[in-house]
Design an enzyme around this catalytic site. Structure first.
Site, mmCIF file in Angstrom:
data_model
loop_
_atom_site.group_PDB
_atom_site.id
_atom_site.type_symbol
_atom_site.label_atom_id
_atom_site.label_comp_id
_atom_site.label_asym_id
_atom_site.label_seq_id
_atom_site.Cartn_x
_atom_site.Cartn_y
_atom_site.Cartn_z
ATOM 1 N N LEU A 38 5.734 -10.270 -2.816
ATOM 2 C CA LEU A 38 4.365 -10.458 -3.308
ATOM 3 C C LEU A 38 3.586 -11.430 -2.420
ATOM 4 C CD1 LEU A 38 4.671 -10.440 -7.211
ATOM 5 C CD2 LEU A 38 4.111 -8.549 -5.671
ATOM 6 N N SER A 73 7.342 -6.096 16.959
ATOM 7 C CA SER A 73 8.282 -6.486 15.901
ATOM 8 C C SER A 73 8.822 -5.266 15.166
ATOM 9 C CB SER A 73 7.621 -7.461 14.926
ATOM 10 O OG SER A 73 6.600 -6.829 14.160
ATOM 11 N N LYS A 74 7.986 -4.251 14.969
ATOM 12 C CA LYS A 74 8.462 -3.022 14.330
ATOM 13 C C LYS A 74 9.403 -2.254 15.249
ATOM 14 C CE LYS A 74 7.700 -1.386 10.892
ATOM 15 N NZ LYS A 74 8.451 -1.514 9.602
ATOM 16 N N ASN A 113 -2.203 5.352 7.853
ATOM 17 C CA ASN A 113 -2.360 5.758 6.455
ATOM 18 C C ASN A 113 -3.707 5.302 5.911
ATOM 19 O OD1 ASN A 113 0.692 6.141 4.638
ATOM 20 N ND2 ASN A 113 0.494 6.260 6.842
ATOM 21 N N THR A 123 6.290 2.831 12.233
ATOM 22 C CA THR A 123 4.925 3.196 12.610
ATOM 23 C C THR A 123 4.907 3.896 13.961
ATOM 24 O OG1 THR A 123 2.782 2.243 13.270
ATOM 25 C CG2 THR A 123 4.711 0.859 13.553
ATOM 26 N N ASP A 124 3.860 4.686 14.197
ATOM 27 C CA ASP A 124 3.699 5.302 15.517
ATOM 28 C C ASP A 124 3.270 4.285 16.571
ATOM 29 O OD1 ASP A 124 1.071 4.894 14.701
ATOM 30 O OD2 ASP A 124 0.427 6.958 14.986
ATOM 31 N N GLU A 125 2.870 3.089 16.150
ATOM 32 C CA GLU A 125 2.409 2.087 17.108
ATOM 33 C C GLU A 125 3.532 1.585 18.018
ATOM 34 O OE1 GLU A 125 -0.434 -0.816 15.931
ATOM 35 O OE2 GLU A 125 -1.003 0.288 14.136
ATOM 36 N N THR A 143 9.584 -11.637 9.201
ATOM 37 C CA THR A 143 9.743 -10.583 8.199
ATOM 38 C C THR A 143 10.273 -9.294 8.814
ATOM 39 O OG1 THR A 143 7.972 -11.488 6.826
ATOM 40 C CG2 THR A 143 8.533 -9.174 6.501
ATOM 41 N N LEU A 175 -9.300 -0.768 8.337
ATOM 42 C CA LEU A 175 -10.583 -0.189 8.734
ATOM 43 C C LEU A 175 -11.329 0.501 7.597
ATOM 44 C CD1 LEU A 175 -12.616 0.625 11.010
ATOM 45 C CD2 LEU A 175 -11.263 2.723 11.260
ATOM 46 N N PHE A 220 0.815 -1.217 0.000
ATOM 47 C CA PHE A 220 0.000 0.000 0.000
ATOM 48 C C PHE A 220 0.851 1.271 0.000
ATOM 49 C CE2 PHE A 220 -2.471 2.905 2.999
ATOM 50 C CZ PHE A 220 -3.143 3.550 1.957
ATOM 51 N N ASP A 231 9.990 -6.920 -3.872
ATOM 52 C CA ASP A 231 8.803 -7.330 -3.124
ATOM 53 C C ASP A 231 8.618 -8.834 -3.245
ATOM 54 O OD1 ASP A 231 6.054 -5.532 -2.153
ATOM 55 O OD2 ASP A 231 5.872 -7.691 -2.370
ATOM 56 N N ALA A 268 9.184 -3.057 3.380
ATOM 57 C CA ALA A 268 8.687 -4.434 3.428
ATOM 58 C C ALA A 268 8.417 -4.841 4.865
ATOM 59 C CB ALA A 268 9.706 -5.381 2.791
ATOM 60 N N TYR A 274 2.669 -7.111 16.387
ATOM 61 C CA TYR A 274 3.070 -6.284 15.248
ATOM 62 C C TYR A 274 3.945 -5.121 15.696
ATOM 63 C CZ TYR A 274 2.759 -2.330 12.076
ATOM 64 O OH TYR A 274 3.073 -1.233 11.318
#
Length: 367
Positions: A34, A179-180, A206, A133-135, A99, A216, A11, A32, A81, A176
């Site tokens: 895929l 891991s980030k 995003n 990410t902000d997470e 990943t 969402l 995305f 990628d 990725a 998630y």
């Protein structure tokens, strides 16, 4: 400049590549694997460009990553990725560890070897840009700490509410985000220990065209059109800062071309909304663009919240504005209308990307 973009069929990655090919004279190599969320249709408008190349490679495959670096000789790497859906990470954390952590480590080591082999000018100008990410910052505000006008009555002004800055400590909540966070730490360690010239960006939620329908906004649009329930976790009072994906792509290109090595830049849309507000807005736009007898809002269904669901994220994006002169061009109102219209115009794409992989079922129930 030649840019290697990992996860370029995803995305955000595809938006970055479209931006680069359409608005610069740079070359792009799209690397990628895929997976289910990667789709080359998202790049149809630029795929015939002589400045675009595609390599179907898993970032965990060191030999193939080495080959791509040696063959294409990129001037910078934009690393997007990643496995990125919280609900999927609850159901199956292993792929996220593989990943996001092992893959990032593998890419860093391949990049370090490649970077050290460059002649001095190219070595000095090289950049490794890690997109996160902000997470990773965790839950910004507990619901009991929110001012009463914020709870259930719309967000209003930010006022004195806290925001994520580049100095906010990491307290990730989900597999998630953990891991980030780990991958962010690896990237910064490779800068500190080996001198690899890295850049890190942490972005807010995003939205926009070509978003896989597990998330969402596309999920609500497509379910609404099919007369299906619109599942909202809990009361829907979770707050997110929404960033139009094309604004994010502009910001990422700014960072990789103008950012200072070793620095982190938070990227936000200045659009804090409760989830229920977002769903209401989608329903109201659909009622205007594709009217039906009953209100789309009648399809909203409250479902059991997902485990460990963070209440609020909100980005302070003043650093990237002050240092790199970036601000979002889209308001939430303009961006969400464009997004709803895009899905109405591209329902065939939505059907094709879901076939055989995902039929908008509930994920991440934690049971």
């Amino acid at each position: 400049m030649k840019l290697l973009v990992t996860g370029g069929a995803g995305f955000i990655g595809s938006a970055v590549i479209r931006h680069i090919i359409n608005n610069t004279s740079d070359e792009v190599v799209n690397l990628d694997k895929l997976t289910y969320a990667g789709n080359l249709e998202s790049l149809a408008e630029v795929s015939d460009s002589p400045r675009y190349n595609f390599e179907q490679v898993d970032i965990c495959n060191r030999a193939e990553v080495d080959r791509v670096l040696a063959q294409h000789q990129p001037d910078a790497i934009m690393h997007l990725a990643a496995e990125s859906h919280v609900d999927r990470s609850i159901d199956g954390p292993a792929e996220f560890i593989e990943t996001n952590i092992v893959g990032t480590y593998t890419l860093l080591e391949a990049t370090r070897q490649y970077w050290q082999s460059l002649e001095e000018t190219k070595k000095a100008n090289f950049r490794f840009h890690h997109i996160s990410t902000d997470e990773v910052y965790g839950d910004l505000t507990h619901p009991n700490e929110l001012p009463s006008p914020l709870v259930g009555e719309g967000l209003g002004e930010r006022g004195s509410l806290p925001l994520f800055t580049e100095q906010t400590p990491y307290t990730p909540s989900s597999p998630y985000s953990a891991s980030k966070a780990s991958s962010d730490h690896l990237v910064r360690a490779w800068h500190r220990t080996y001198g690899l010239p890295v850049l890190v960006t942490n972005c807010s939620n995003n939205y926009g065209p070509y978003h896989f329908p597990e998330k969402l906004i596309p999920l609500m649009i497509l379910n609404a059109l099919e007369g299906k329930p619109l599942p909202v976790y809990g009361k829907g009072d979770q707050i997110r800062d929404w960033l139009y994906v094309e604004d994010h792509a502009r910001a990422l290109y700014k960072v990789v071309t103008e950012g200072s090595p070793g620095e982190t830049y938070n990227i936000g849309g200045h659009n804090e909304k409760q989830n229920i507000e977002v769903v209401h807005t989608i329903c109201d736009i659909l009622q205007q663009l594709r009217p039906q007898e009953r209100s789309y809002r009648d399809q909203i269904t409250n479902v059991k919240d997902r485990p460990g669901h963070d209440m609020r994220y909100a980005i302070d994006a003043s650093k990237i504005q002050n240092e790199l002169d970036w601000v979002p061009e889209e308001t939430f109102e303009t961006g969400i209308r464009k997004t709803v219209q895009w899905y109405l115009d591209n329902l065939d794409w939505c059907q094709r990307v879901q076939d055989g992989s995902y039929q908008r079922e509930r994920l991440g129930a934690g049971e």
